[in-house]
Write a protein that holds these residues in place. Structure first.
Motif, PDB file in Angstrom:
ATOM      1  N   LYS A 142       6.166   8.823 -32.251  1.00  0.00           N
ATOM      2  CA  LYS A 142       5.133   7.823 -31.993  1.00  0.00           C
ATOM      3  C   LYS A 142       5.663   6.734 -31.071  1.00  0.00           C
ATOM      4  O   LYS A 142       5.002   6.316 -30.118  1.00  0.00           O
ATOM      5  CB  LYS A 142       4.633   7.229 -33.306  1.00  0.00           C
ATOM      6  N   ARG A 143       6.878   6.261 -31.372  1.00  0.00           N
ATOM      7  CA  ARG A 143       7.469   5.207 -30.530  1.00  0.00           C
ATOM      8  C   ARG A 143       7.712   5.723 -29.113  1.00  0.00           C
ATOM      9  O   ARG A 143       7.520   5.001 -28.141  1.00  0.00           O
ATOM     10  CB  ARG A 143       8.774   4.721 -31.154  1.00  0.00           C
TER      11      ARG A 143
ATOM     12  N   ASN B 297       6.167   4.075 -25.791  1.00  0.00           N
ATOM     13  CA  ASN B 297       7.035   3.663 -24.678  1.00  0.00           C
ATOM     14  C   ASN B 297       6.630   4.347 -23.377  1.00  0.00           C
ATOM     15  O   ASN B 297       6.649   3.731 -22.304  1.00  0.00           O
ATOM     16  CB  ASN B 297       8.495   3.991 -24.998  1.00  0.00           C
ATOM     17  N   PHE B 298       6.274   5.630 -23.483  1.00  0.00           N
ATOM     18  CA  PHE B 298       5.843   6.363 -22.289  1.00  0.00           C
ATOM     19  C   PHE B 298       4.573   5.761 -21.702  1.00  0.00           C
ATOM     20  O   PHE B 298       4.456   5.593 -20.480  1.00  0.00           O
ATOM     21  CB  PHE B 298       5.609   7.838 -22.645  1.00  0.00           C
ATOM     22  N   ILE B 299       3.620   5.417 -22.574  1.00  0.00           N
ATOM     23  CA  ILE B 299       2.357   4.840 -22.105  1.00  0.00           C
ATOM     24  C   ILE B 299       2.600   3.490 -21.430  1.00  0.00           C
ATOM     25  O   ILE B 299       2.059   3.206 -20.354  1.00  0.00           O
ATOM     26  CB  ILE B 299       1.369   4.695 -23.276  1.00  0.00           C
ATOM     27  N   ILE B 300       3.425   2.659 -22.065  1.00  0.00           N
ATOM     28  CA  ILE B 300       3.716   1.339 -21.488  1.00  0.00           C
ATOM     29  C   ILE B 300       4.431   1.482 -20.151  1.00  0.00           C
ATOM     30  O   ILE B 300       4.092   0.809 -19.164  1.00  0.00           O
ATOM     31  CB  ILE B 300       4.570   0.505 -22.467  1.00  0.00           C
TER      32      ILE B 300
END
Length: 348
Positions: free
Chosen positions: A144-145, A149-152
């Motif tokens: 999930k993290r 992080n990938f999206i951000i």
């Protein structure tokens, strides 16, 4: 752990393999081992104090990197603020998008700094947990993290990379440079000499250099701007053969140069006008010559300032979201020029 090149590296890999841990790869200062859940391989390092001491080296490295990144962010911020403080065209830079690019660079630095801080704080928390007797949770949810992080990261890459490419790309591709239409064609949202001189004898004084497709004495430039619907720059040279300059310098040849900007936000109009006035109006030079711009009250404008000197006239005017800075050299009365601007603003 020591590097794989270390003489003890293979010995350590063999030792771990004996207890069910298979070497995978080396990554930076880390060596990665794996074991299947059903093999129930024992935890090899159970001394949490020793683990905390081992991770301390990583924390020290991340701390130095974080302080370096933060120092660079502060340096970049100071440089940007320094440029903005001494910029004579800051609002114009925002209108055109140049200052926005600087803000995007700063946003990128903020993101990198925040990422470094988060990594450092995570390692510090891990060390504190180990010292407090809380073992590492090897089954902590990490996917999930990772997705977050990938999206951000993707968002910042698209925002900053897109802005860094889009703004200069639009500035380069969305530019039109053409010869002005005929003397009597007033269809463009710029002030023409015919609207000022109001003399049927007026003709165009063309550039003698015909090697270029554009007559740089009689041209207009239409540009893309981030915060403007329309942005024009124009120059026009005319001549009336039947009339001479009063000082006997030759045939009367008036000129007009103008910058016209139709902003997307009316709130930027007055600040931009005053900036154009300060930058292109040469107030310091005028003060040296004991001259200055005079602000006038005129119901047709939200702001109006003019400078008259012999056959020279400069006008800066604002109406709603429209801004113009005009320089005219000729014998037309200032009121005629101002009337032409008011009429143009009303009809555009």
């Amino acid at each position: 752990f020591p590097g794989i090149e270390d003489p003890l590296g293979q010995q350590q890999k063999d030792f771990y393999k004996k207890y069910g841990w298979e070497f995978v790869t080396k990554y930076g200062k880390f060596c990665v081992y794996r074991s299947r859940d059903d093999e129930n391989a024992p935890e090899l390092h159970t001394d949490m104090e020793e683990q905390a001491h081992t991770i301390k080296e990583l924390e020290k490295s991340l701390r130095g990197l974080t302080f370096f990144v933060l120092a660079m962010i502060v340096l970049i911020m100071v440089m940007i603020l320094w440029m903005w403080m001494f910029s004579n065209t800051l609002i114009l830079d925002f209108v055109e998008g140049n200052a926005v690019q600087q803000m995007l660079v700063f946003a990128l630095e903020i993101y990198v700094g925040a990422t470094s801080l988060r990594s450092w704080f995570s390692i510090r928390r891990l060390i504190d947990d180990l010292k407090s007797g809380h073992p590492i949770n090897h089954y902590a949810p990490w996917k999930k993290r990772r997705y977050i992080n990938f999206i951000i990261t993707a968002f910042f890459i698209l925002l900053i990379g897109g802005g860094a490419l889009l703004i200069p790309g639009m500035q380069v591709t969305q530019v039109t440079e053409r010869n002005l239409p005929t003397v009597t064609d007033n269809s463009l949202p710029i002030i023409r000499l015919s609207e000022i001189e109001q003399d049927v004898r007026l003709e165009r004084l063309e550039d003698s250099d015909t090697s270029d497709e554009v007559d740089w004495q009689n041209y207009y430039r239409s540009e893309w701007a981030l915060l403007a619907d329309q942005k024009y720059e124009s120059s026009e040279h005319g001549i009336i053969y039947e009339e001479n300059w009063k000082d006997g310098s030759g045939i009367y040849s008036p000129t007009v140069h103008s910058k016209v900007i139709f902003l997307r936000s009316q709130k930027l109009a007055k600040p931009l006008a005053k900036e154009l006035l300060a930058y292109y109006g040469r107030p310091k030079e005028l003060a040296y010559e004991k001259e200055r711009f005079e602000t006038r009250k005129d119901g047709r404008f939200d702001f109006l300032s003019i400078h008259v000197s012999d056959a020279s006239l400069q006008v800066c005017a604002v109406k709603n979201n429209k801004v113009i800075f005009l320089s005219y050299y000729g014998y037309a009365k200032p009121e005629t020029v101002i009337d032409a601007i008011a009429k143009k603003f009303k009809n555009t």
